[in-house]
Design a protein around this motif. Structure first.
Motif, PDB file in Angstrom:
ATOM      1  N   SER A  92       3.328   2.114  -4.088  1.00 42.25           N
ATOM      2  CA  SER A  92       3.580   1.192  -2.985  1.00 42.25           C
ATOM      3  C   SER A  92       2.284   0.613  -2.456  1.00 42.25           C
ATOM      4  O   SER A  92       2.218  -0.578  -2.116  1.00 42.25           O
ATOM      5  CB  SER A  92       4.341   1.929  -1.880  1.00 42.25           C
ATOM      6  OG  SER A  92       4.551   1.080  -0.769  1.00 42.25           O
ATOM      7  N   ALA A 117       1.100  -2.056  -4.882  1.00 42.66           N
ATOM      8  CA  ALA A 117       1.945  -3.244  -4.795  1.00 42.66           C
ATOM      9  C   ALA A 117       1.643  -4.032  -3.528  1.00 42.66           C
ATOM     10  O   ALA A 117       1.579  -5.273  -3.563  1.00 42.66           O
ATOM     11  CB  ALA A 117       3.417  -2.835  -4.836  1.00 42.66           C
ATOM     12  N   ARG A 118       1.447  -3.337  -2.419  1.00 43.47           N
ATOM     13  CA  ARG A 118       1.126  -4.033  -1.178  1.00 43.47           C
ATOM     14  C   ARG A 118      -0.222  -4.731  -1.280  1.00 43.47           C
ATOM     15  O   ARG A 118      -0.411  -5.824  -0.755  1.00 43.47           O
ATOM     16  CB  ARG A 118       1.131  -3.050   0.004  1.00 43.47           C
ATOM     17  CG  ARG A 118       2.501  -2.501   0.353  1.00 43.47           C
ATOM     18  CD  ARG A 118       2.517  -1.902   1.762  1.00 43.47           C
ATOM     19  NE  ARG A 118       1.471  -0.901   1.932  1.00 43.47           N
ATOM     20  CZ  ARG A 118       1.621   0.398   1.678  1.00 43.47           C
ATOM     21  NH1 ARG A 118       2.777   0.849   1.212  1.00 43.47           N
ATOM     22  NH2 ARG A 118       0.622   1.244   1.885  1.00 43.47           N
ATOM     23  N   ASN A 142       6.294  -9.233  -1.713  1.00 41.76           N
ATOM     24  CA  ASN A 142       6.272  -8.746  -0.332  1.00 41.76           C
ATOM     25  C   ASN A 142       7.624  -8.867   0.358  1.00 41.76           C
ATOM     26  O   ASN A 142       8.013  -7.983   1.133  1.00 41.76           O
ATOM     27  CB  ASN A 142       5.220  -9.513   0.474  1.00 41.76           C
ATOM     28  CG  ASN A 142       3.805  -9.201   0.025  1.00 41.76           C
ATOM     29  OD1 ASN A 142       3.490  -8.085  -0.348  1.00 41.76           O
ATOM     30  ND2 ASN A 142       2.942 -10.206   0.045  1.00 41.76           N
ATOM     31  N   LEU A 169       9.271  -5.116  -1.941  1.00 41.29           N
ATOM     32  CA  LEU A 169       8.727  -4.040  -1.112  1.00 41.29           C
ATOM     33  C   LEU A 169       9.487  -3.839   0.189  1.00 41.29           C
ATOM     34  O   LEU A 169       9.170  -2.917   0.941  1.00 41.29           O
ATOM     35  CB  LEU A 169       7.253  -4.314  -0.786  1.00 41.29           C
ATOM     36  CG  LEU A 169       6.309  -4.355  -1.989  1.00 41.29           C
ATOM     37  CD1 LEU A 169       4.882  -4.649  -1.539  1.00 41.29           C
ATOM     38  CD2 LEU A 169       6.354  -3.045  -2.765  1.00 41.29           C
ATOM     39  N   THR A 170      10.433  -4.664   0.472  1.00 37.60           N
ATOM     40  CA  THR A 170      11.196  -4.527   1.702  1.00 37.60           C
ATOM     41  C   THR A 170      12.427  -3.655   1.484  1.00 37.60           C
ATOM     42  O   THR A 170      12.950  -3.564   0.357  1.00 37.60           O
ATOM     43  CB  THR A 170      11.623  -5.920   2.224  1.00 37.60           C
ATOM     44  OG1 THR A 170      12.279  -5.769   3.474  1.00 37.60           O
ATOM     45  CG2 THR A 170      12.558  -6.591   1.237  1.00 37.60           C
TER      46      THR A 170
END
Length: 239
Positions: free
Chosen positions: A34, A37-38, A84, A88-89
């Motif tokens: 994570s 990815a962020r 994003n 990732l949400t």
């Protein structure tokens, strides 16, 4: 003794980890992924906007090349938006909202690119920067209002939007005056990539020879008389 053991057993069970060591490793791996990815999503916004800003400003110099750069920047910005906003949400929006976010993100990327590129290269392209900066302010604001899920799109016609338009108009007239004064001072020379400047004339260069000037008439001169030959003396007698 039995009562003490019975009372201690639930407490031990409560403090014990639910999934053991394997679950903790899985959670740590998930957090690392994570974080990566962020990070990619965060960097993608800036890289995409940077590519677009350079392409928008330098587009007249090489339209084909900078059109491709702008397209690459838009793709990078769009990939960061998808990462994003959707991957990732925890709450993924439906298809209509997804299309709105994608379209407004592309518009936002170009608005940010116009604003940052116009400011960064204003000294190089004053007249173009005077248009890009206020246009980028308006475009980026409208795109952000549309993209923001917590803001109704009717806010575009609010007092805040009117204030943004007024600020953009003042920026346009002010930057146009600055650009005009800069062009007058510099003689209208802008920022040229790849152009070769002609060398200045050398004040110490030798003057052209009169013999090489086509407009100069040739000078005729009589041969000088020899000092060893005396002039002829005519006294009327033939020798």
């Amino acid at each position: 003794m039995t009562q003490l053991l019975d009372a201690h057993t639930p407490q031990t069970a409560a403090n014990a980890p639910a999934g053991g060591r394997a679950s903790r490793r899985k959670a740590q791996t998930s957090r690392k992924r994570s974080l990566a990815a962020r990070y990619l999503g965060y960097v993608g916004y800036f890289v995409g906007a940077g590519l677009i800003s350079g392409a928008v400003v330098h587009h007249p110099l090489d339209p084909d090349r900078y059109t491709r750069i702008a397209a690459y920047g838009a793709l990078v910005f769009l990939a960061a938006t998808i990462l994003n906003e959707f991957l990732l949400t925890r709450e993924r929006p439906g298809m209509p909202r997804m299309l709105v976010v994608i379209g407004s993100s592309l518009l936002l990327s170009f608005g940010i690119g116009m604003l940052s590129g116009g400011l960064q290269h204003f000294d190089d392209f004053p007249a173009r920067g005077a248009v890009l900066v206020p246009a980028g302010i308006v475009v980026s604001f409208i795109a952000y209002v549309i993209k923001d899920a917590d803001t109704p799109w009717q806010r575009i016609f609010s007092v805040l939007c009117l204030t943004v338009v007024v600020v953009a108009a003042l920026a346009f007239f002010g930057l146009r005056e600055v650009a005009a004064s800069m062009e007058t001072t510099s003689g209208g020379h802008g920022h040229g990539h790849g152009s070769v400047e002609e060398p200045a004339a050398d004040d110490h260069a030798p003057a052209p020879s009169p013999s090489t000037d086509a407009t100069t008439k040739p000078v005729t001169s009589t041969p000088p008389t020899s000092a060893a030959t005396p002039p002829a003396h005519n006294d009327g007698h033939d020798h």
